[in-house]
Design an enzyme around this catalytic site. Sequence first.
Site, PDB file in Angstrom:
ATOM      1  N   ASP A 189     -49.113  26.952  -0.541  1.00  0.00           N
ATOM      2  CA  ASP A 189     -47.733  27.318  -0.837  1.00  0.00           C
ATOM      3  C   ASP A 189     -47.289  28.124   0.379  1.00  0.00           C
ATOM      4  O   ASP A 189     -47.815  29.214   0.634  1.00  0.00           O
ATOM      5  CB  ASP A 189     -47.674  28.169  -2.119  1.00  0.00           C
ATOM      6  CG  ASP A 189     -46.255  28.634  -2.424  1.00  0.00           C
ATOM      7  OD1 ASP A 189     -45.363  28.478  -1.552  1.00  0.00           O
ATOM      8  OD2 ASP A 189     -46.038  29.152  -3.522  1.00  0.00           O
ATOM      9  N   VAL A 190     -46.338  27.591   1.133  1.00  0.00           N
ATOM     10  CA  VAL A 190     -45.985  28.235   2.404  1.00  0.00           C
ATOM     11  C   VAL A 190     -45.315  29.597   2.214  1.00  0.00           C
ATOM     12  O   VAL A 190     -45.146  30.336   3.187  1.00  0.00           O
ATOM     13  CB  VAL A 190     -45.102  27.323   3.305  1.00  0.00           C
ATOM     14  CG1 VAL A 190     -45.853  26.095   3.757  1.00  0.00           C
ATOM     15  CG2 VAL A 190     -43.789  26.960   2.617  1.00  0.00           C
ATOM     16  N   ILE A 194     -41.256  12.384   4.640  1.00  0.00           N
ATOM     17  CA  ILE A 194     -41.295  12.342   6.102  1.00  0.00           C
ATOM     18  C   ILE A 194     -42.589  12.976   6.616  1.00  0.00           C
ATOM     19  O   ILE A 194     -43.151  12.539   7.617  1.00  0.00           O
ATOM     20  CB  ILE A 194     -40.072  13.069   6.696  1.00  0.00           C
ATOM     21  CG1 ILE A 194     -38.762  12.505   6.103  1.00  0.00           C
ATOM     22  CG2 ILE A 194     -40.039  12.914   8.205  1.00  0.00           C
ATOM     23  CD1 ILE A 194     -37.512  13.256   6.539  1.00  0.00           C
ATOM     24  N   LYS A 227     -31.567  26.048   7.205  1.00  0.00           N
ATOM     25  CA  LYS A 227     -31.925  25.181   8.329  1.00  0.00           C
ATOM     26  C   LYS A 227     -31.303  25.675   9.638  1.00  0.00           C
ATOM     27  O   LYS A 227     -31.814  25.397  10.724  1.00  0.00           O
ATOM     28  CB  LYS A 227     -31.526  23.732   8.018  1.00  0.00           C
ATOM     29  CG  LYS A 227     -32.372  23.110   6.901  1.00  0.00           C
ATOM     30  CD  LYS A 227     -33.842  23.009   7.312  1.00  0.00           C
ATOM     31  CE  LYS A 227     -34.705  22.347   6.261  1.00  0.00           C
ATOM     32  NZ  LYS A 227     -36.102  22.187   6.677  1.00  0.00           N
ATOM     33  N   TYR A 270     -35.740  20.541  -0.269  1.00  0.00           N
ATOM     34  CA  TYR A 270     -34.605  19.677   0.072  1.00  0.00           C
ATOM     35  C   TYR A 270     -34.311  18.724  -1.079  1.00  0.00           C
ATOM     36  O   TYR A 270     -33.298  18.865  -1.765  1.00  0.00           O
ATOM     37  CB  TYR A 270     -34.887  18.911   1.377  1.00  0.00           C
ATOM     38  CG  TYR A 270     -33.979  17.723   1.581  1.00  0.00           C
ATOM     39  CD1 TYR A 270     -32.599  17.891   1.653  1.00  0.00           C
ATOM     40  CD2 TYR A 270     -34.486  16.425   1.664  1.00  0.00           C
ATOM     41  CE1 TYR A 270     -31.757  16.790   1.800  1.00  0.00           C
ATOM     42  CE2 TYR A 270     -33.649  15.329   1.817  1.00  0.00           C
ATOM     43  CZ  TYR A 270     -32.291  15.515   1.883  1.00  0.00           C
ATOM     44  OH  TYR A 270     -31.469  14.434   2.021  1.00  0.00           O
ATOM     45  N   SER A 321     -32.361  20.574  10.357  1.00  0.00           N
ATOM     46  CA  SER A 321     -31.633  19.468   9.729  1.00  0.00           C
ATOM     47  C   SER A 321     -30.290  19.255  10.409  1.00  0.00           C
ATOM     48  O   SER A 321     -29.630  20.225  10.823  1.00  0.00           O
ATOM     49  CB  SER A 321     -31.393  19.786   8.248  1.00  0.00           C
ATOM     50  OG  SER A 321     -30.425  18.903   7.720  1.00  0.00           O
ATOM     51  N   TYR A 344     -29.192  25.599   1.586  1.00  0.00           N
ATOM     52  CA  TYR A 344     -30.014  24.709   2.416  1.00  0.00           C
ATOM     53  C   TYR A 344     -29.558  24.726   3.883  1.00  0.00           C
ATOM     54  O   TYR A 344     -30.367  24.908   4.801  1.00  0.00           O
ATOM     55  CB  TYR A 344     -29.946  23.284   1.851  1.00  0.00           C
ATOM     56  CG  TYR A 344     -30.743  22.281   2.652  1.00  0.00           C
ATOM     57  CD1 TYR A 344     -32.128  22.199   2.527  1.00  0.00           C
ATOM     58  CD2 TYR A 344     -30.116  21.421   3.563  1.00  0.00           C
ATOM     59  CE1 TYR A 344     -32.862  21.278   3.275  1.00  0.00           C
ATOM     60  CE2 TYR A 344     -30.847  20.506   4.307  1.00  0.00           C
ATOM     61  CZ  TYR A 344     -32.215  20.438   4.162  1.00  0.00           C
ATOM     62  OH  TYR A 344     -32.940  19.533   4.911  1.00  0.00           O
TER      63      TYR A 344
HETATM   64  N1  LIG Z   1     -34.845  13.486   4.206  1.00  0.00           N
HETATM   65  C1  LIG Z   1     -33.830  13.907   4.960  1.00  0.00           C
HETATM   66  O1  LIG Z   1     -32.746  13.298   4.988  1.00  0.00           O
HETATM   67  C2  LIG Z   1     -33.984  15.139   5.819  1.00  0.00           C
HETATM   68  C3  LIG Z   1     -33.014  15.382   6.795  1.00  0.00           C
HETATM   69  C4  LIG Z   1     -33.136  16.522   7.590  1.00  0.00           C
HETATM   70  C5  LIG Z   1     -34.212  17.386   7.421  1.00  0.00           C
HETATM   71  N2  LIG Z   1     -35.147  17.112   6.442  1.00  0.00           N
HETATM   72  C6  LIG Z   1     -36.256  18.051   6.299  1.00  0.00           C
HETATM   73  O2  LIG Z   1     -37.466  17.338   6.533  1.00  0.00           O
HETATM   74  C7  LIG Z   1     -38.510  17.912   5.742  1.00  0.00           C
HETATM   75  C8  LIG Z   1     -39.139  16.833   4.878  1.00  0.00           C
HETATM   76  O3  LIG Z   1     -38.124  16.210   4.111  1.00  0.00           O
HETATM   77  P1  LIG Z   1     -38.413  15.088   3.008  1.00  0.00           P
HETATM   78  O4  LIG Z   1     -37.204  14.250   2.882  1.00  0.00           O
HETATM   79  O5  LIG Z   1     -39.729  14.441   3.272  1.00  0.00           O
HETATM   80  O6  LIG Z   1     -38.443  16.031   1.731  1.00  0.00           O
HETATM   81  P2  LIG Z   1     -39.427  16.089   0.492  1.00  0.00           P
HETATM   82  O7  LIG Z   1     -38.747  16.935  -0.513  1.00  0.00           O
HETATM   83  O8  LIG Z   1     -39.797  14.697   0.106  1.00  0.00           O
HETATM   84  O9  LIG Z   1     -40.694  16.795   1.088  1.00  0.00           O
HETATM   85  C9  LIG Z   1     -40.817  18.173   1.190  1.00  0.00           C
HETATM   86  C10 LIG Z   1     -42.289  18.481   1.242  1.00  0.00           C
HETATM   87  O10 LIG Z   1     -42.443  19.894   1.261  1.00  0.00           O
HETATM   88  C11 LIG Z   1     -43.410  20.239   0.285  1.00  0.00           C
HETATM   89  N3  LIG Z   1     -43.179  21.597  -0.183  1.00  0.00           N
HETATM   90  C12 LIG Z   1     -42.098  22.064  -0.869  1.00  0.00           C
HETATM   91  N4  LIG Z   1     -42.261  23.370  -1.147  1.00  0.00           N
HETATM   92  C13 LIG Z   1     -43.454  23.733  -0.606  1.00  0.00           C
HETATM   93  C14 LIG Z   1     -44.172  24.953  -0.559  1.00  0.00           C
HETATM   94  N5  LIG Z   1     -43.709  26.072  -1.125  1.00  0.00           N
HETATM   95  N6  LIG Z   1     -45.364  24.970   0.067  1.00  0.00           N
HETATM   96  C15 LIG Z   1     -45.861  23.836   0.644  1.00  0.00           C
HETATM   97  N7  LIG Z   1     -45.242  22.662   0.626  1.00  0.00           N
HETATM   98  C16 LIG Z   1     -44.048  22.608  -0.004  1.00  0.00           C
HETATM   99  C17 LIG Z   1     -43.233  19.211  -0.820  1.00  0.00           C
HETATM  100  O11 LIG Z   1     -44.350  19.161  -1.671  1.00  0.00           O
HETATM  101  C18 LIG Z   1     -43.037  17.961   0.009  1.00  0.00           C
HETATM  102  O12 LIG Z   1     -44.270  17.422   0.426  1.00  0.00           O
HETATM  103  C19 LIG Z   1     -37.856  19.049   4.944  1.00  0.00           C
HETATM  104  O13 LIG Z   1     -38.026  20.262   5.626  1.00  0.00           O
HETATM  105  C20 LIG Z   1     -36.399  18.648   4.918  1.00  0.00           C
HETATM  106  O14 LIG Z   1     -35.554  19.765   4.742  1.00  0.00           O
HETATM  107  C21 LIG Z   1     -35.043  16.013   5.649  1.00  0.00           C
END
Ligand SMILES: NC(=O)c1ccc[n+]([C@@H]2O[C@H](COP(=O)([O-])OP(=O)(O)OC[C@H]3O[C@@H](n4cnc5c(N)ncnc54)[C@H](O)[C@@H]3O)[C@@H](O)[C@H]2O)c1
Length: 248
Positions: A58-59, A17, A157, A89, A140, A153
């Site tokens: 790395d956040v 996303i 959130k 996630y 989320s 998780y």
């Molecule tokens: N996909 C869903 O259904 C959904 C629903 C609600 C919320 N979200 C939230 O949306 C966001 C993106 O979700 P997604 O589906 O693209 O997930 P994803 O796991 O594909 O992406 C997560 C991103 O965060 C990065 N990341 C992880 N740890 C990190 C760190 N320590 N430092 C820097 N970057 C880091 C990863 O490299 C990746 O690019 C997340 O916060 C997730 O919780 C997703």
Amino acid sequence: MRLRDKVAIVTGGGVGIGRAYCLGLAKEGARVVVADIQDKEAEKVAAEIKEAFAVPVDVTSPEKTQAMANAAVKKYGRIDVLVNNAGLYTALKKRPFMEIDPEEWDRVMAVNVKGLFLCVKAVYPVMKQQKKGKIINISSGTVLGGSPYFLHYVSSKAGVIGFTRSLSREVGADHICVNAITPGLTISGSNQGGVLTPEQREDRRKRRCFQRDQVPQDLVGTVIFLASDDSDFITGQTINVDGGTWMY
Ligand SMILES: NC(=O)c1ccc[n+]([C@@H]2O[C@H](COP(=O)([O-])OP(=O)(O)OC[C@H]3O[C@@H](n4cnc5c(N)ncnc54)[C@H](O)[C@@H]3O)[C@@H](O)[C@H]2O)c1
């Protein structure tokens, strides 16, 4: 071009996303800092955009998040928007809470909550000096439904919503807007395999007013709105984007 000349940092912008947020913000004219722990993926996204660059981050690291903000200022001279999207996630397995290791719990809190805190600490002095800024925190929809087997998780959130409300009150005087989004289950690429069975996915579709899968593009318009001047009097809010699954 609602974001012409604005500078936006998107954490976790390298895949899923976050990548869609980067491309969407760029389409509205923003210069984008693609910040991700997956640096190669971040570089690929930056290469797709006319005005963008990738920063490895790395956040959970105060030094790395500060370096991310410094790099944005060095290259573009300002920071208008921070999208706190990086999160643990898709990397997590759903399991009963009794089976969650304390170490995994800590890691989820470190990335999904402390990560936001550190990124905000890094960009705040710049936004304060500019007397304007937009902070968009990705929570989320699991918080609204209390999804089981994902206790760390969902707790993290929910923390994002409290963080958003409390921070918005502290930085209102600086004209910085702080808002959150609760996305519904989004088919983002990384979560396509294994996370949900076809039956579970069908069940999610049926629970929506719009009975189809949610995709990253469904979230991009809300991020652009919250990043733009159009939302200057909106702060401390959590906007639910899930095709009408939850109503509150
Ligand atoms: N996909 C869903 O259904 C959904 C629903 C609600 C919320 N979200 C939230 O949306 C966001 C993106 O979700 P997604 O589906 O693209 O997930 P994803 O796991 O594909 O992406 C997560 C991103 O965060 C990065 N990341 C992880 N740890 C990190 C760190 N320590 N430092 C820097 N970057 C880091 C990863 O490299 C990746 O690019 C997340 O916060 C997730 O919780 C997703």
